[in-house]
Write a protein that holds these residues in place. Structure first.
Motif, PDB file in Angstrom:
ATOM      1  N   VAL A   1      48.638   3.676  69.310  1.00  0.00           N
ATOM      2  CA  VAL A   1      47.815   4.854  69.594  1.00  0.00           C
ATOM      3  C   VAL A   1      47.231   4.643  70.984  1.00  0.00           C
ATOM      4  CG1 VAL A   1      45.839   6.237  68.884  1.00  0.00           C
ATOM      5  CG2 VAL A   1      47.307   5.175  67.155  1.00  0.00           C
TER       6      VAL A   1
ATOM      7  N   ASP B   1      41.056  10.475  69.295  1.00  0.00           N
ATOM      8  CA  ASP B   1      41.446  11.395  70.365  1.00  0.00           C
ATOM      9  C   ASP B   1      42.548  10.780  71.233  1.00  0.00           C
ATOM     10  OD1 ASP B   1      41.377  13.796  71.681  1.00  0.00           O
ATOM     11  OD2 ASP B   1      39.826  13.163  73.094  1.00  0.00           O
TER      12      ASP B   1
ATOM     13  N   HIS C   1      51.349   7.752  58.560  1.00  0.00           N
ATOM     14  CA  HIS C   1      50.097   8.358  58.109  1.00  0.00           C
ATOM     15  C   HIS C   1      48.900   7.748  58.834  1.00  0.00           C
ATOM     16  CE1 HIS C   1      47.050  10.078  55.522  1.00  0.00           C
ATOM     17  NE2 HIS C   1      46.583   8.855  55.297  1.00  0.00           N
TER      18      HIS C   1
ATOM     19  N   MET D   1      47.055   9.576  71.321  1.00  0.00           N
ATOM     20  CA  MET D   1      48.392  10.017  70.942  1.00  0.00           C
ATOM     21  C   MET D   1      49.134   8.835  70.331  1.00  0.00           C
ATOM     22  SD  MET D   1      49.624  12.487  74.020  1.00  0.00           S
ATOM     23  CE  MET D   1      50.998  13.054  73.035  1.00  0.00           C
TER      24      MET D   1
ATOM     25  N   ARG E   1      45.303   6.313  74.587  1.00  0.00           N
ATOM     26  CA  ARG E   1      44.509   7.360  75.238  1.00  0.00           C
ATOM     27  C   ARG E   1      45.095   7.567  76.617  1.00  0.00           C
ATOM     28  NH1 ARG E   1      38.914   5.910  75.027  1.00  0.00           N
ATOM     29  NH2 ARG E   1      38.889   7.041  73.088  1.00  0.00           N
TER      30      ARG E   1
ATOM     31  N   ALA F   1      45.079   8.577  65.545  1.00  0.00           N
ATOM     32  CA  ALA F   1      45.205   9.373  66.768  1.00  0.00           C
ATOM     33  C   ALA F   1      44.227  10.540  66.746  1.00  0.00           C
ATOM     34  CB  ALA F   1      46.635   9.861  66.932  1.00  0.00           C
ATOM     35  N   ASN F   2      44.082  11.189  65.603  1.00  0.00           N
ATOM     36  CA  ASN F   2      43.121  12.293  65.497  1.00  0.00           C
ATOM     37  C   ASN F   2      41.693  11.801  65.637  1.00  0.00           C
ATOM     38  OD1 ASN F   2      44.940  14.379  65.185  1.00  0.00           O
ATOM     39  ND2 ASN F   2      45.050  14.116  62.971  1.00  0.00           N
ATOM     40  N   ILE F   3      41.349  10.727  64.981  1.00  0.00           N
ATOM     41  CA  ILE F   3      39.982  10.201  65.011  1.00  0.00           C
ATOM     42  C   ILE F   3      39.615   9.710  66.406  1.00  0.00           C
ATOM     43  CG2 ILE F   3      38.496   8.320  64.187  1.00  0.00           C
ATOM     44  CD1 ILE F   3      40.052   8.498  61.519  1.00  0.00           C
TER      45      ILE F   3
ATOM     46  N   SER G   1      48.789   6.049  61.689  1.00  0.00           N
ATOM     47  CA  SER G   1      48.777   6.295  63.131  1.00  0.00           C
ATOM     48  C   SER G   1      48.393   7.738  63.453  1.00  0.00           C
ATOM     49  CB  SER G   1      50.126   5.940  63.757  1.00  0.00           C
ATOM     50  OG  SER G   1      51.165   6.712  63.193  1.00  0.00           O
ATOM     51  N   ALA G   2      48.843   8.690  62.657  1.00  0.00           N
ATOM     52  CA  ALA G   2      48.455  10.087  62.889  1.00  0.00           C
ATOM     53  C   ALA G   2      46.964  10.278  62.661  1.00  0.00           C
ATOM     54  CB  ALA G   2      49.259  11.016  61.981  1.00  0.00           C
ATOM     55  N   THR G   3      46.439   9.653  61.620  1.00  0.00           N
ATOM     56  CA  THR G   3      45.010   9.758  61.334  1.00  0.00           C
ATOM     57  C   THR G   3      44.182   9.097  62.429  1.00  0.00           C
ATOM     58  OG1 THR G   3      45.452   9.775  58.959  1.00  0.00           O
ATOM     59  CG2 THR G   3      43.218   9.229  59.640  1.00  0.00           C
TER      60      THR G   3
END
Length: 66
Positions: A62, A49, A39, A51, A64, A45-47, A41-43
């Protein structure tokens, strides 16, 4: 003039294994479970930008790429 850009970098580490984290320059986020690692790491990664890449079920970085 030399043009230097950083195209790939580790933005964060998320882990539930605090004993394996060193004192690096990358922010480390400690989780309580593997589900929380996924959870967070996905959040992040979105914040940021970036992966999320799983090193092991308990640790994700995470990154770039661009």
């Amino acid at each position: 003039m030399i043009d230097i850009t950083i195209s790939q970098s580790i933005l964060a580490v998320v882990s539930c294994k605090p004993d394996r984290m060193g004192n690096g320059a990358v922010p480390v986020f400690l989780a309580q479970s593997t589900e929380e690692v996924q959870h967070f790491s996905a959040t992040l990664a979105n914040i940021l930008d970036g992966m999320a890449h799983e090193l092991e079920p308990e640790t994700v970085i995470v990154v770039r790429h661009s």
